[in-house]
Each structure stands twice: as structure tokens, then as C-alpha cells.
Design an enzyme around this catalytic site. Sequence first.
Site, mmCIF file in Angstrom:
data_model
loop_
_atom_site.group_PDB
_atom_site.id
_atom_site.type_symbol
_atom_site.label_atom_id
_atom_site.label_comp_id
_atom_site.label_asym_id
_atom_site.label_seq_id
_atom_site.Cartn_x
_atom_site.Cartn_y
_atom_site.Cartn_z
ATOM 1 N N PHE A 292 0.999 -0.869 -0.089
ATOM 2 C CA PHE A 292 0.234 0.050 -0.237
ATOM 3 C C PHE A 292 0.712 1.395 -0.012
ATOM 4 O O PHE A 292 0.672 2.196 -0.859
ATOM 5 C CB PHE A 292 -0.927 -0.401 1.295
ATOM 6 C CG PHE A 292 -1.962 -1.502 0.771
ATOM 7 C CD1 PHE A 292 -3.253 -0.273 0.582
ATOM 8 C CD2 PHE A 292 -1.659 -2.742 1.131
ATOM 9 C CE1 PHE A 292 -4.297 -1.967 -0.160
ATOM 10 C CE2 PHE A 292 -2.853 -3.210 1.593
ATOM 11 C CZ PHE A 292 -4.085 -3.061 0.473
ATOM 12 N N GLU A 293 1.417 1.699 1.101
ATOM 13 C CA GLU A 293 2.143 2.722 1.505
ATOM 14 C C GLU A 293 3.165 2.542 2.081
ATOM 15 O O GLU A 293 3.033 2.833 2.942
ATOM 16 C CB GLU A 293 1.386 3.572 2.038
ATOM 17 C CG GLU A 293 2.497 5.383 1.780
ATOM 18 C CD GLU A 293 1.214 6.075 2.338
ATOM 19 O OE1 GLU A 293 0.534 7.257 1.278
ATOM 20 O OE2 GLU A 293 0.696 6.109 3.980
ATOM 21 N N GLN A 294 4.591 2.601 1.428
ATOM 22 C CA GLN A 294 6.075 2.208 1.782
ATOM 23 C C GLN A 294 6.458 3.404 0.865
ATOM 24 O O GLN A 294 6.944 3.516 -0.152
ATOM 25 C CB GLN A 294 6.478 0.617 2.078
ATOM 26 C CG GLN A 294 6.820 0.740 0.544
ATOM 27 C CD GLN A 294 8.176 -0.952 0.274
ATOM 28 O OE1 GLN A 294 8.793 -0.395 0.945
ATOM 29 N NE2 GLN A 294 7.026 -1.963 0.098
#
Length: 555
Positions: free
Chosen positions: A384-386
Site C-alpha cells: 500500500f504505502e511504503q
Amino acid sequence: MVVVLAFRFAKAPIMPQITNPILPGFNPDPSILRVGDDYYIATSTFEWFPGVQIHHSKDLANWTLVTRPLNRKTQLDMRGDPDSCGVWAPCLTHDGEKFWLVYTDVKRKDGSFKDAHNYIVWADKIEGPWSDPIYTNSSGFDPSLFHDDDGRKWFVNMTWDHRRRPLLFAGIALQEFDPIAEKLVGPVKNIYQGTDLKLVEGPHLYKRNGKDGKPWYYLLTAEGGTAYDHAVTFARSRNIDGPYETHPDKHILTSKDAPFAALQRAGHGDLVETPEGKTFLVHLTGRPTTQDRRCVLGRETAIQEAYWGDDDWIHVKQGPVPSLHVEVPGTRDETSYWAEQRYSFDKGLSVDFQWLRTPEPERIFNTDSGKLRLIGRESIGSWFEQSLVARRQTHFSYDAETTVDFTPADERTMAGLTAYYSRYNFFYLAVTAHSDGKRELLIMSSEMSWPDGNLEFPADPVSIPDTGKIRLALTIRGRDLQFFYALEGQELQPIGPVLDASLLSDECGGHQAHGSFTGAFVGVAAQDLNGTASTADFDHFIYRPVQHQSDRYEV
């Protein structure tokens, strides 16, 4: 007699020869186009953002990355897309007025179902701006757009049948595209089911007059899966909707029966003609290393000369096995390929770098301070969001180096240098903290860890001072990866054991032979698993190609 022979050889026409691939390192599924004297190749980017790489050339030998057109949220949002999903097999065309780009955003690839959504964007210039997308269908992947000479446009894609009745790859679907209504119209027809090699995909349509002056429609497809049975299959028909007859040789390009050929996994191609009338085929390929046949550089783009026979069929020169060395109009300049790349961030992020999935890069990095500041988000391996910013590995051996300024709050905050393939395959040297809050260096690895994704710790942590910048580096020599570190004012010293860099490959990236499609990257990352968005600053990044005796293709 010797003089005469020398004279004859001197007068013989000789075209420049290049060594494949023309786009080294993770540049798969090429779609080629010529507009005037300019050539363009679009390649897949999968979960890496921005989406689609478009390279430009004047001579088919020297290529420069000019744009990644899918660069905003309205065009592409891959948050949640698993590894090796995202943007598959773009098709780049021009209808005489503007450029058209067709692509798939794959949301699921494993199991019986494929969630694959197909879109079209367009632009007046290759650099853009590119339009917001038109959604077309989700019946399969590898879409392509064909502009007929009567003004009609036709959309083709492979179709997926989760029932396997009789085939999982069920054939190539054809439907008309109405650019005014901005949608597919009319009936859908399955025009080609491929050969006994199966797994037919990657369709491209062409139209060409035969020796009798009557037009043929030609259909180029890929078969056999994108691993070692891959192939380019060719077919033709007098009518666009078929029936299509298969080329008498079935596959015009393949390495499946040539296990010792330098270029393996040959398939998924596209055709282009030079202004002088020569025909070339660009195609996907891989260059395996080690006895395990691992393609660390992923699937790359190569080129072959082709010709049209008196039978109105195309043939690859010296094919069907792809040639490592090919004559093209231009002479390649290798200078930039072997040059050290020293990246500073005072003018922003170099085009060489990408990040994972998110169309909101301001949430994971910025260069406002003249440094690359990463904002710690989710874990390395998140879909998702890294915060992970990296460039392709384009050489079998290289050095990479950076300097990080980071004060971790605890063991759930970390930042450092990574050699990365996917959530299941990476090596990571991070500045983090011990449970008592003291800074330490920790090597974390995920080595063929599907399906659990558990970490390994190849070495004991190394305590470091609580303040000061840390220099981090790694070397890869063939399959050997070694991490290094240095405190301020000191020389680099090794940390941890020699690791197996060949694991950063398609063959090790997932749980099945055809399940991983990208390539190795090297870059920097930061995580804050507390959710407080702590930041890490990187002064610079160095990528230094190395010619090494272990590299059979480059020495």
C-alpha cells in the site's frame, strides 16, 4: 589474390552491429513505434510508479528514457496491487494525428481469477501531457490498439477463462473502439486461440499488402508463458476478424529449444519498419546467470532483424533462436552505460528512480532541502504505502553507496540501503534502534519467503553512535552481495556475510515459475511502524557499474 579479397571485403556493405539487449534491466513487453525518423519503445513497469517507460531512439541502437506517462492519480493508483501486478504490457501507437497508449492495471494475478482492467490514454506529443484514461474492459490483459487505413480502430486483448473451458488463456478478442464515443462498440469476436504451446497473449495487429496486391491482416502473439518456453507466434487472415492461419513455422522467435542460447525467454514482440524498408522485431528476453538460470536483471528488451518472404510470411534473420549480436542502422555508444552515476538531490529526483505503487509521492519523499528526505510509512514489503525509492539494476556487477542521517526512536523505525525485488525477496541494511533505544545497524533479508514473508537476520546487529551520519554501501559481483558501512571520517568496512544476490530474480520472486515479472532494484528506504512519520535524509546516491570476470555477458 589476397589483395583482391581484401578489396572485396572493404567494398562489402557493412551495417553497425550491436549486442543485445537494447534496453538492459527490467524493460519487458516492448511495444515499438516509428513516427518519421523517431523510434519509441514502451515497456511494462508493473508495481513501480510512474507507470510505463517510453524510450526514444533515432537509430535503433541508442535509447534514452523520455517519459513515464502514467504519472498522476487519475491515471493510475496501484496501492494494494500485489507484487508483479500493476501495469502490464502497454501498447504504443500513432494514428497520424496523436499518440495512443493502451495498458492494463492488474489487481490480482494469482489463483483462478485475474482482475485486470484495461485503459486507453492519448497525447499530441510523446512527452505529454497524456489524457485521463478511458476504461475499456476487464476480460483479460495485454490490450492493443490497431488503426486501420479506413479510419476504424480495433481493440484486441487476450481473454481469461477461470473455468479452463477449454483453455485458461482463452484466445484473442477483437472489438471496435469508437474514439468519439470513447468506448468499445459492436460485437466481441474471439479471433485466434493460438497453437499447442498455449497461453496465447500479447496480441498486435498489422496490415500489409501481399505479393498479389491484396491486403493481409497479420496477428503477432506471445505464447508459452513468459519463462523459458516463451515464443513469438505469427498468424494471418484476409479479414480482420479472421479466420487466422498460423505461420508454417508456428513460432518466428523462441529460445525454448535452445537452452544454451545467450538470450533466453524470448517472446512478446512487436514489429517496426525503418524508412528504408527494413523490418525489425523487438522482443522480451532474459539473460540467466548461475546454474539455477536466474535472470537477476529481469526481462529485458532485445531486437532482431526480420524480412518478408515471397510467401508473404515474416521470418527472423538467422532465427528462430534470437541472436546476441544484430546489425542495426546505428552504432551504440556504451559510454553512459558504463559511467558511474552520482545522484544529488538538489534539483529533484533523477528520472532513473521510481517508487512503489502510490500516486501521492509527497507522502513518502521530498527533495525540498536538497537532500532526499524519506517519510517513514509502512513496512518494507507493504503493498500500500511504503517509502522506498530505487533505480533498476542494469549490470550484473555494481557498487552502490549512500549516506543517511537518521535518528530512530525505537526498533519500529528504520532507514537504510536496500537491494530489492519484492516483498518476498530483498536485502536491507538499516539504521534502527535496539530495544534500549541505542542506535544499531541491522541486516534484514527476505529470501524466497513466500507465502509467509518472514524476515531473516543474517548477522548480529552492530552498535553505532547515537548521532552522526552513517555511510552505507553494497557491492554485487555476480551472485555475491556484500554490505558495508562507515562512521563519519572512517573507511568502509564489511558488515555481515556474503549474501546470494541471484535470489533477486524472476525465478525466485514468487511461488510459481510464471509468477514474477520485474527485476532487481537498488535504493533507499525508511519505515515508521509507529505511525509517526519520522524522516530520514539521504545526501546522495551512487551507482557504479563494474566489469567483472563472473559476468559472461559483459566482459
